[in-house]
Design an enzyme around this catalytic site. Sequence first.
Site, PDB file in Angstrom:
ATOM      1  N   ARG A 189      -5.068   4.311 -14.916  1.00  0.00           N
ATOM      2  CA  ARG A 189      -4.148   3.470 -15.680  1.00  0.00           C
ATOM      3  C   ARG A 189      -3.352   4.296 -16.689  1.00  0.00           C
ATOM      4  O   ARG A 189      -2.149   4.124 -16.850  1.00  0.00           O
ATOM      5  CB  ARG A 189      -4.946   2.381 -16.411  1.00  0.00           C
ATOM      6  CG  ARG A 189      -4.088   1.289 -17.006  1.00  0.00           C
ATOM      7  CD  ARG A 189      -4.969   0.169 -17.566  1.00  0.00           C
ATOM      8  NE  ARG A 189      -5.815  -0.415 -16.533  1.00  0.00           N
ATOM      9  CZ  ARG A 189      -7.146  -0.439 -16.544  1.00  0.00           C
ATOM     10  NH1 ARG A 189      -7.815   0.066 -17.566  1.00  0.00           N
ATOM     11  NH2 ARG A 189      -7.824  -0.985 -15.551  1.00  0.00           N
ATOM     12  N   GLU A 227      -0.602  -1.452 -10.389  1.00  0.00           N
ATOM     13  CA  GLU A 227      -1.863  -0.983 -10.979  1.00  0.00           C
ATOM     14  C   GLU A 227      -2.272  -1.837 -12.175  1.00  0.00           C
ATOM     15  O   GLU A 227      -2.602  -1.336 -13.241  1.00  0.00           O
ATOM     16  CB  GLU A 227      -1.758   0.504 -11.334  1.00  0.00           C
ATOM     17  CG  GLU A 227      -1.544   1.327 -10.074  1.00  0.00           C
ATOM     18  CD  GLU A 227      -2.175   2.708 -10.152  1.00  0.00           C
ATOM     19  OE1 GLU A 227      -3.193   2.852 -10.844  1.00  0.00           O
ATOM     20  OE2 GLU A 227      -1.639   3.610  -9.510  1.00  0.00           O
ATOM     21  N   GLN A 258      23.375   0.665 -21.372  1.00  0.00           N
ATOM     22  CA  GLN A 258      24.332   0.154 -22.353  1.00  0.00           C
ATOM     23  C   GLN A 258      25.106   1.311 -23.011  1.00  0.00           C
ATOM     24  O   GLN A 258      26.311   1.219 -23.220  1.00  0.00           O
ATOM     25  CB  GLN A 258      23.581  -0.670 -23.418  1.00  0.00           C
ATOM     26  CG  GLN A 258      24.459  -1.615 -24.204  1.00  0.00           C
ATOM     27  CD  GLN A 258      25.004  -2.751 -23.355  1.00  0.00           C
ATOM     28  OE1 GLN A 258      24.467  -3.055 -22.293  1.00  0.00           O
ATOM     29  NE2 GLN A 258      26.088  -3.356 -23.792  1.00  0.00           N
ATOM     30  N   PHE A 276      25.783   4.131 -21.669  1.00  0.00           N
ATOM     31  CA  PHE A 276      26.721   4.640 -20.658  1.00  0.00           C
ATOM     32  C   PHE A 276      27.875   3.662 -20.403  1.00  0.00           C
ATOM     33  O   PHE A 276      28.841   4.027 -19.747  1.00  0.00           O
ATOM     34  CB  PHE A 276      25.995   4.902 -19.332  1.00  0.00           C
ATOM     35  CG  PHE A 276      25.420   6.278 -19.197  1.00  0.00           C
ATOM     36  CD1 PHE A 276      24.280   6.639 -19.898  1.00  0.00           C
ATOM     37  CD2 PHE A 276      26.005   7.222 -18.365  1.00  0.00           C
ATOM     38  CE1 PHE A 276      23.736   7.904 -19.775  1.00  0.00           C
ATOM     39  CE2 PHE A 276      25.473   8.501 -18.233  1.00  0.00           C
ATOM     40  CZ  PHE A 276      24.336   8.840 -18.941  1.00  0.00           C
ATOM     41  N   ILE A 326       0.844  -1.191   0.000  1.00  0.00           N
ATOM     42  CA  ILE A 326       0.000   0.000   0.000  1.00  0.00           C
ATOM     43  C   ILE A 326       0.886   1.250   0.000  1.00  0.00           C
ATOM     44  O   ILE A 326       1.620   1.505   0.964  1.00  0.00           O
ATOM     45  CB  ILE A 326      -0.950   0.019   1.216  1.00  0.00           C
ATOM     46  CG1 ILE A 326      -1.763  -1.286   1.275  1.00  0.00           C
ATOM     47  CG2 ILE A 326      -1.870   1.244   1.156  1.00  0.00           C
ATOM     48  CD1 ILE A 326      -2.532  -1.623  -0.001  1.00  0.00           C
TER      49      ILE A 326
END
Lengths: 383, 267, 334
Positions: free
Chosen positions: A244, A364, A337, A339, A158
């Site tokens: 959403r 969610e 990658q 970096f 939560i």
Amino acid sequence: MPIDFELSAEQKELQELARRFARDVMAPRAAAADHSGEFPEDVYREAWKLGLMNLNVATEYGGSGLGELDQCLITEELAAACGGMTTSISANCLALQPINIAGTSEQKERFLKPFCSDYHLASFALTEPGGGSDVAGMKTTIRREGDEYVVNGEKVFITNAPHASLYTLFATLDPALRHKGITALVVPRNTPGITPGKDEDKMGHRASSTSSLTFENVRVPVANRLGAEGEGFKIAMNTLDSTRTPIGALATGIARAALDHAAKYSLQRTSFGKPIAEHQAIAIKLADMVQKVDAARLLVWRSAWLADQGKPVPLESSIAKCFASDIAMEVCNEAIQVFGGYGYMREYPVEKLLRDAKLTQIYEGSNEIQRLVIAKELLKRVA
Amino acid sequence: MDILVCVKQVPDPETKLRVSPSGKTFDSDGVKFTINNTYDEATVEEALRMKEEFGFSALRVISVGPARAEEALRSALAMGADEAVLIETPRDMPLDPLLVARYLAAAATDIPHDLIMVGRQAQDDEAGAVGSALGEYLGLPSYSFVTELTPVPANHLLKMKRYVEGGEEVFSAPFPAVLSILKGSKDPRTPTLPNILKARKKPLKKIPVMDLEAKVANLPGGTRPTSETLAFTLPPPRAGAKMIEFQTPEEAADRLLKVLKEEAKVL
Amino acid sequence: MTLNCLVITDQRSGVLSASSLEAISEARRLVVKAGGGAVAIGLIGSGLSPVVEAVKGQGVQRIFLVDHADLKGFSASAYAQAAVRMVEKLPAPVAVLMPDTALGRELAPRLGARLGAATVTAVVEIVPSSLGGLDVKRKVFGGKATETVHTPSPVVMSLRPNSFAIESSSGGSPSVESVELGELPVHAKGLSVEKVISTRGDTPELTEAAIVVSGGRGLKAPENFVLVENLAKVLGAAVGSSRAVVDAGWRPASYQVGQTGKIIAPQLYIACGISGAIQHLVGITNSRCIVAINKDPAAPIFKIADYGLAGDALTILPALTRLVSQSKGLPDPR
């Protein structure tokens, strides 16, 4: 002109406000909060002061009454600075949405107004240890006694739970009734019998707080029930439908940050005598990353725009959330990658983005559930 | 007692500068413009303080620029200004700071103003010329680089500090006047989301430049810029350091200071 | 073609500013480049006799003087009125030059507006144009770009300090002409300054400073970091450091310049004993001018620096500090 991608001047201003807050207040704290796992509540208070919380509360109760697209614009900007902080800042929108959807005007007056006149956090308490996706199988029960319900059970994962002053809780009259027994209640934190668990030690979103909540003979007035008994499942689903798409925006913000870091670094870093951006291996990666980020943003905007037109968006919101969170993982992965070895180091900002992106595929509504919804909607349309 | 603040919309300081096809200015295509010049934000904040603490009544903001400059004005309205005026120019109208000041002066004759405040300079052209020129056109005194401001409204007096090289001068002077503000006493407030939404409903009046041309034509310099921009150039990319040869540390120091003064012109 | 220049000087502090001498030198050069003309110095203020003596040997033809009790404190309106009276005495074409000090920056636009003249502030270069008039350069966008402006006559310019060489003069015996100020508007009369507060000696913020001096591990030991601070002090600069210095605990994290420290864009950045790791370079690439002092001539810092000194910062820093303090008349901090 049937389609218009231009934002209104007002939307640009909201975006600019969020961008500034993200850059000036959130970004400087992001790395440290990620390392320590602290809960930077002063940042959240500052967000509240600027009106960047409770975006979905109607103006008559003191909120800004923003639509989904506006919320998504703000969320992407915040998430580009820190996904974890954004989750904690937007948690109120999720937690208060059941009240927006199903509350009576008396309940809205009583529960929403305090959030707009003072800084408070709220939590959406749905998921249980037995599983997040199988909502109808929840075990937390309520029993009516006179004009009160008695709640018993446990919720997990939560967001903001130990810091919240109000919970929107989903519990069942009888597990055997499955989704028909689920009922929504608004529960103030100071009600006796509520115990938040310890802060979870998470892989990412470390600036956000996540814990369990146990309810032991917690007595909640019937006047705090949202909708009728048994309407809780529908309220929860409608809530998740509307939040959403903003999760898609959050994932897009993380991906955009990764792309931005990678592109800038590729111009600074040289190998074999030239900036690595001039090596095709890197240029092609960047080209793929920018396509994905753009596509994710467009899907998010479409879903939010449709929702603002009052259209149901079960398919579009699932596509936006699922796609944006999947490409966030891919883009962050490629950013590391680009970096090279530095990308794997905590001193550089991209490995955090990958850890933060991972959660957006899970919470969610996991991307597996999203895909089931997408397939179901698709087949419904061709059947 | 009314305040008028002049603001300018400028490109985001982090924007990558490119030269326009004409070669005479920066390329504004694809440039992100910030909502406001930082010095102007400090000035709006200081003007709000005048209103909140010293009983000035209305705070109006004004800008000269193309349609997009409305964003800068809306931002000032969201900070708390009451009304806005945009002197709207065609997108690529040639302007120099004094011509801007003439248009502001022409418009200001119809806008009540006991105090006119400007930021010390815009972040793009860094000319810092509008304030005192505006004072001249309006026949008002101007006080520049103000770092502290305390009005005594009953006597129509301003107690001020202003920057001078190496320090500050403390002085009092009468208003109406035009002030250029170097720094305000508080950090500029960030407009809150509800205030941004409210600012949409505040009055914003647009005046096409041509409506002011007759008035501007009567001011010295008239309706045309008095200078012409020939070129806007960016320094070439860094080609690696110019190495300074030396035998002794003293020689190194001497040669370095010389190039910094005479060639790089940074000392 | 000829050009007549009027140089309005700044002696607000009681003495003639160095930037005024720059403007006088530039005016003399301009007249020569333009093919002849006169340079006049315009002195505006109250109690100016000592300044008149100081500018007599500046190799100019005329000195205009408006010495009036009402001009003791600087009022742009009153000073502009005095300057207009001076401009009227010179035959066209005329260029008015003044230093871009707080006074010049306010006076130049006010005078330009009154004359209806072209006005350019913070000028760094002036060239007479083959078409007549002047081509004038100024820096814009925090020094990231240069604007070239063509100005007809008359023109009023304020010259950015430290941008023009001071040349010693050829003497000369200019006429000193008192110029009538005329009646001032009420608001421009007798602006009185109650006091002047000196703010010299404050260390500027790293992110706001015009000059930043930074030190790295090339300084060898924490006690040597003071060499960087001494130079910064005499330059009025802020002090920064590389990440290595912070990691080694020589200085707190607030000093760190670079990707994980502060991103800065000063006019002048002096990197002392810093090799130039990419995370440092990212923080300084927007600087207008970068100077690197490092023993290793192959250090990456030299690739992005404008000027390099391949040598030991430990010996060059004290020499630089001494020279700067001598030129500014400051005591050497060591």
